[in-house]
Design a protein around this motif. Structure first.
Motif, short mmCIF file in Angstrom:
data_model
loop_
_atom_site.label_atom_id
_atom_site.label_comp_id
_atom_site.label_asym_id
_atom_site.label_seq_id
_atom_site.Cartn_x
_atom_site.Cartn_y
_atom_site.Cartn_z
N SER A 57 0.81 -1.22 0.00
CA SER A 57 0.00 0.00 0.00
C SER A 57 0.85 1.27 0.00
O SER A 57 0.33 2.35 -0.24
CB SER A 57 -0.91 0.02 1.23
N TYR A 58 2.13 1.13 0.28
CA TYR A 58 2.97 2.31 0.50
C TYR A 58 4.16 2.42 -0.45
O TYR A 58 4.76 3.49 -0.57
CB TYR A 58 3.53 2.29 1.94
N TYR A 59 4.52 1.35 -1.12
CA TYR A 59 5.81 1.29 -1.83
C TYR A 59 5.64 1.44 -3.33
O TYR A 59 4.76 0.83 -3.93
CB TYR A 59 6.46 -0.06 -1.52
N ASP A 60 6.50 2.25 -3.96
CA ASP A 60 6.52 2.42 -5.41
C ASP A 60 7.55 1.46 -6.00
O ASP A 60 8.74 1.77 -6.06
CB ASP A 60 6.86 3.87 -5.76
N TYR A 61 7.10 0.30 -6.43
CA TYR A 61 8.01 -0.72 -6.92
C TYR A 61 8.73 -0.31 -8.21
O TYR A 61 9.85 -0.73 -8.46
CB TYR A 61 7.25 -2.03 -7.17
N ARG A 62 8.09 0.51 -9.04
CA ARG A 62 8.73 0.91 -10.29
C ARG A 62 9.81 1.95 -10.07
O ARG A 62 10.77 2.03 -10.83
CB ARG A 62 7.68 1.42 -11.28
N ALA A 63 9.66 2.77 -9.04
CA ALA A 63 10.67 3.79 -8.74
C ALA A 63 11.85 3.19 -7.98
O ALA A 63 12.99 3.62 -8.15
CB ALA A 63 10.05 4.93 -7.95
N ARG A 64 11.57 2.21 -7.13
CA ARG A 64 12.62 1.58 -6.33
C ARG A 64 12.51 0.06 -6.48
O ARG A 64 12.02 -0.63 -5.60
CB ARG A 64 12.49 1.98 -4.85
N ARG A 65 12.94 -0.41 -7.64
CA ARG A 65 12.75 -1.83 -7.96
C ARG A 65 13.64 -2.71 -7.08
O ARG A 65 14.86 -2.61 -7.11
CB ARG A 65 13.07 -2.08 -9.44
N PRO A 66 13.04 -3.63 -6.32
CA PRO A 66 13.84 -4.52 -5.48
C PRO A 66 14.67 -5.46 -6.37
O PRO A 66 14.22 -5.89 -7.43
CB PRO A 66 12.78 -5.32 -4.69
N PRO A 67 15.88 -5.80 -5.95
CA PRO A 67 16.73 -6.69 -6.75
C PRO A 67 16.26 -8.14 -6.71
O PRO A 67 15.69 -8.60 -5.72
CB PRO A 67 18.10 -6.54 -6.11
N ILE A 68 16.50 -8.83 -7.80
CA ILE A 68 16.23 -10.26 -7.91
C ILE A 68 17.31 -10.85 -8.80
O ILE A 68 17.81 -10.20 -9.71
CB ILE A 68 14.81 -10.53 -8.48
N THR A 69 17.70 -12.08 -8.53
CA THR A 69 18.79 -12.73 -9.27
C THR A 69 18.23 -13.71 -10.29
O THR A 69 17.34 -14.52 -9.97
CB THR A 69 19.72 -13.47 -8.31
N PHE A 70 18.72 -13.61 -11.54
CA PHE A 70 18.38 -14.59 -12.57
C PHE A 70 19.52 -15.61 -12.65
O PHE A 70 20.66 -15.26 -12.96
CB PHE A 70 18.19 -13.91 -13.93
N ARG A 71 19.22 -16.86 -12.36
CA ARG A 71 20.21 -17.92 -12.35
C ARG A 71 19.93 -18.93 -13.47
O ARG A 71 19.01 -19.74 -13.36
CB ARG A 71 20.23 -18.60 -10.99
N ARG A 72 20.67 -18.82 -14.53
CA ARG A 72 20.59 -19.71 -15.70
C ARG A 72 19.21 -19.71 -16.35
O ARG A 72 19.03 -19.23 -17.45
CB ARG A 72 21.01 -21.12 -15.32
#
Length: 298
Positions: A57-72
């Protein structure tokens, strides 16, 4: 919105033994990562979650995109942003609460109302906010703090400047504003961060905040890690200033700081007309800042 309660303690347990709340959000008031570094030191491994906010309800995911790892061929290690109030104890066993995580991008009034509900429910006697703002100060002088509070009696240290200015608000400042309306006790410490170090980690600023809150709340905090990081941080800053021929600009800031500390000035705001501009400093320290940001991303 229904709050998420994870504590195994009952709220009346807190009311019999009131615990102060420290607020250190990652957002507008985190120049030099001051509040972020402070929160890292205030968290303890055995911290207990007291309240978790519904961050969707509070977070702008597009402005502060959380990191995620792509593995293979699949995704792993998603770093989920979390905004919580947690309970910790210092080295002497004295408890305190910590509200830390990303500053809300949306729903400020809802966030403030929810936080005040928790403060009231737990009988929090004092809320202490920590933050950092970019100012026209040199890193070669002791960091300055500006203090504020919901009652003048709560402000126990003299500010170095008494100017009245209109500044952009934050969720943190709105929280204190609403708490004042409801006659709840809250104070805040804001450290002045050299505006050429706004985008990098500056342990000196976090130390100033933690020393202030430790003194006010009589906490025995472990600050050795931050102190150990200071020499390397200062050495690298000074090396980059030397490499970029920034000594003259730095000397100007030092002179203004010294005049100001003697009471000959009212404000050291970074955009003051008499100060070197951010562009002047940025051009001379550009390589330092770029390298630091690259290191952080790495």
């Amino acid at each position: 919105m229904t709050p998420k309660w994870f504590s195994r303690r009952r709220s009346d347990d807190y009311e019999r033994d009131p615990i102060p709340l420290i607020v250190a959000l990652d957002g507008f008031l985190s120049a030099g990562s001051s509040s972020v570094l402070a929160a890292e030191q205030l968290r303890t491994p055995d911290g207990e979650v007291v309240h978790e906010f519904d961050l969707d309800s509070y977070y702008d995911y597009r402005a502060r995109r959380p990191p995620i790892t792509f593995r293979r061929d699949h995704y792993v290690d998603y770093v989920e942003p979390v905004l919580q109030i947690t309970r910790h104890v210092d080295r002497s066993g004295k408890p305190y609460l910590l509200l830390a995580g990303p500053e809300p991008d949306f729903g400020w009034e809802s966030f403030v109302a929810e936080t005040i509900d928790v403060i009231t429910e737990l009988g929090v006697p004092l809320t202490v906010a920590l933050g950092g703002i970019p100012m026209g100060v040199p890193h070669t002088r002791p960091p300055l703090l500006t203090m504020h509070g919901t009652r003048s009696e709560l402000v126990d240290r003299q500010n170095f400047w008494n100017a009245e200015v209109t500044v952009p608000s934050s969720a943190q400042s709105l929280l204190e504003y609403r708490m004042r309306e409801q006659r709840l006790d809250a104070i805040g410490y804001v450290v002045h961060v050299p505006h050429y170090l706004t985008q990098v980690e500056y342990p000196t600023a976090a130390l100033a905040l933690l020393e202030a809150v430790a003194l006010r709340l009589d906490l025995d905090l472990d600050l050795e890690d931050l102190r150990a990081r200071q020499p390397d941080s200062i050495h690298e800053i000074e090396q980059q200033i030397s490499d970029q021929d920034g000594e003259q600009v730095l000397a100007g800031l030092e002179e203004q700081y010294d005049i100001f500390s003697r009471g000959a000035a009212e404000s050291l705001l970074a955009d003051d007309a008499s100060l070197p501009t951010g562009d002047e400093l940025a051009s001379q320290l550009e390589q330092f800042l770029a390298r630091q940001r690259k290191d952080d991303q790495g």
